[in-house]
Design an enzyme around this catalytic site. Sequence first.
Site, PDB file in Angstrom:
ATOM      1  N   ASP A 175       0.827  -1.197   0.000  1.00  0.00           N
ATOM      2  CA  ASP A 175       0.000   0.000   0.000  1.00  0.00           C
ATOM      3  C   ASP A 175       0.871   1.261   0.000  1.00  0.00           C
ATOM      4  O   ASP A 175       1.964   1.276   0.558  1.00  0.00           O
ATOM      5  CB  ASP A 175      -0.881  -0.028   1.256  1.00  0.00           C
ATOM      6  CG  ASP A 175      -1.954   1.028   1.274  1.00  0.00           C
ATOM      7  OD1 ASP A 175      -2.743   1.073   0.314  1.00  0.00           O
ATOM      8  OD2 ASP A 175      -2.021   1.788   2.259  1.00  0.00           O
ATOM      9  N   GLU A 217       1.300  -0.356  -5.017  1.00  0.00           N
ATOM     10  CA  GLU A 217       0.301   0.632  -5.394  1.00  0.00           C
ATOM     11  C   GLU A 217       0.941   2.015  -5.366  1.00  0.00           C
ATOM     12  O   GLU A 217       1.218   2.562  -4.298  1.00  0.00           O
ATOM     13  CB  GLU A 217      -0.890   0.597  -4.422  1.00  0.00           C
ATOM     14  CG  GLU A 217      -1.944   1.637  -4.729  1.00  0.00           C
ATOM     15  CD  GLU A 217      -2.456   2.376  -3.493  1.00  0.00           C
ATOM     16  OE1 GLU A 217      -3.560   2.910  -3.556  1.00  0.00           O
ATOM     17  OE2 GLU A 217      -1.727   2.446  -2.488  1.00  0.00           O
TER      18      GLU A 217
END
Length: 689
Positions: A465, A505
Amino acid sequence: MTPVFTWQRLAIAIAASLSMTAAASPHITVTTSTTQADKPLNADAPAVFALGKNTYQITVDGVDGECQANTPSSAKFNTPIPLGCGTASTFDLTIRFAGDYGFYYQADTRTLRVKREPKKTASTFKRPLPDVQCQQYQGGPVTLQLGDSFAEGTQLKEALSGQVVRVKDHSVTLTPAANSGGLVLLAPVDAPSSAFSYRNANIYFVMVDRFNNGDPSNDHSYGRHQDDAQNIGTFHGGDLQGVIDKLDYIQSLGTDVIWLSPIVEQVHGFVGGGSQGSFPFYAYHGYWSRDFTQVDNNFGDDAVLKTLVDEAHQRGLKVFLDAVVNHPGYATLADLQQDGINVVNDAELPEKWQDWQPDKGQSWHDFHEAIDYKSTHWHQWWGKDWVRAGLPGYDQPGSSDKTLTLAGLPDFKTESDQPVTPPQWLLNNPGTRVEARDNYTVSDYLLEWQTQWVERFGIDGFRVDTVKHVDGEVWRALKSQASAALETWRRQHDKTGEPFWMMGEVWGHRAYRSPYFDQGFDALINFDLQKQMDKGAYCLSEMQDTYQAYADTMAKEADFIPVSYMSSHDTELFFSRFKDASMQRGAANALLLAPGAVQVFYGDEVGRDLGPYGDDFHQGTRSDMIWQRNAMQADLLNHWRKVGQFRQDHPAIGAGKHQAIPQAGAYVFSRQLGEDTVVAAFIGRQADK
């Protein structure tokens, strides 16, 4: 001082100049620091978004022609906004009243107008089908040219219909399967089995809480509540046992990898949901961690996680966890009470602070009134040596990617080289595996807590993330330590397998090889394909330029792998764009035949639609999985399985050389990787009767 736990202003731009392929048509992107939604622009109907009270960054790209425009830095409502041609136009839009807002595109003047829409427009708006000239299938047998893809006399099997045909004069004649959407998939009958390749991976993303409830006894762990309304932001009961119960289903889709949303212990309480605080918002999604070392009780425990990994491996499925290193979760009333953090005035609170509810005239944001954000006792929480936050004595958040606080979340000081000790409440947390270490920095602890999962359970990889908000050295260290941890687990269990894999990401990243690939990442999520999907779903031939660009870049860059998607928890559900089965089937074709790895969001395969979202437009993308299917959904699932399994059987689809084959009235291409060769053909949309 502004409380750290209120939603903060929206801040990121999408760098359109980084795109490897030009946008197929004008697109508008609405961006925040943590979410993004994009839609096509056309003159027939507005692009409608549900927006809360805040400032958004708007990006429009794909405007064709020759024009120059002085796009303003901020927009005015009901006033034409000039857009530039051949480049991205970016401006801010400040919303003072939550609601549905339409963006009207005027093609002849290349301008945009913003207008507030009547209530409920966004949830009921059905987008018209793309204005694309597409080949039409009239029915009956078709003859397909195959070029030099297969030797004369080779027997080929068509995956959707089961027909077997023989190559004659570099062509075959067959009838496309009913309900195929005009798609034909060909491969040799005697094609040898091919080894798995991550360059062709089919990754199924499960948001655990919304997928399947396998153990109702854990639905209200830590005293969590439902909200007696729409339950927009509450836990719905999905858990790891529910995933175990559906492993055969997941496998049937041609899945190679299961990516689980974060399963670590989350903050126990709620914050206010949406800009108006209209619903209680719990950490059901998994991105507000409290203790990174143990499974959240709502999801299960160590034993059920071990069973899930073992059962998945027995089916040939790899398991990825979602690694969150940039931030922990908010300080909720429930956690402050449990941990004895003396920053709350409890005079007006119920005995269990978790039970607080807004009075008449209040919103769910008003729990902040009981918290003293100027207290000197905040050092008892995540201390100032651990995080930057808008609290007394703490380093204040900065404006750079590495120092800002995403959505007001406390920002871990992963760049610090100073030794720290875990906060006492964390060391005392029941069941924790957190231990104080000599001379450990913030990043040392975070890396240990992440890699423990790999060494204990044999986790195959991470989805990482918020990559750009943490220094690359931390990611390189995570890759190295996780790789070593997986090897340790495999030695202990006499197992072999692929090297540990990390996909990152990077918000707004497109399909090109950026320096992030030098930070330990094997792949990056590709935010570009979703923008190509409207026309591609209507007419697969519209994907040719995109397919060629992706495949050529992969051939040129040996370590480049995009992970493309059609729906996600932070952008949109594709089905919600058109609510049309044929478009959803076409989107399946466009995604599953894309070069590189692909990510399927749970329910894409059955046309899962939006759930309730209040004034937070991305909450609707996390609706409950559909297990009771109607005929339309069953047909979609059957088609998805066939195309997904064909992709899984043929790594050439994701990893091979892409070559278009000239054919009148059809779009035909081959993919070739070593001895693995396939041909796909789009005969055309079914002609109207």
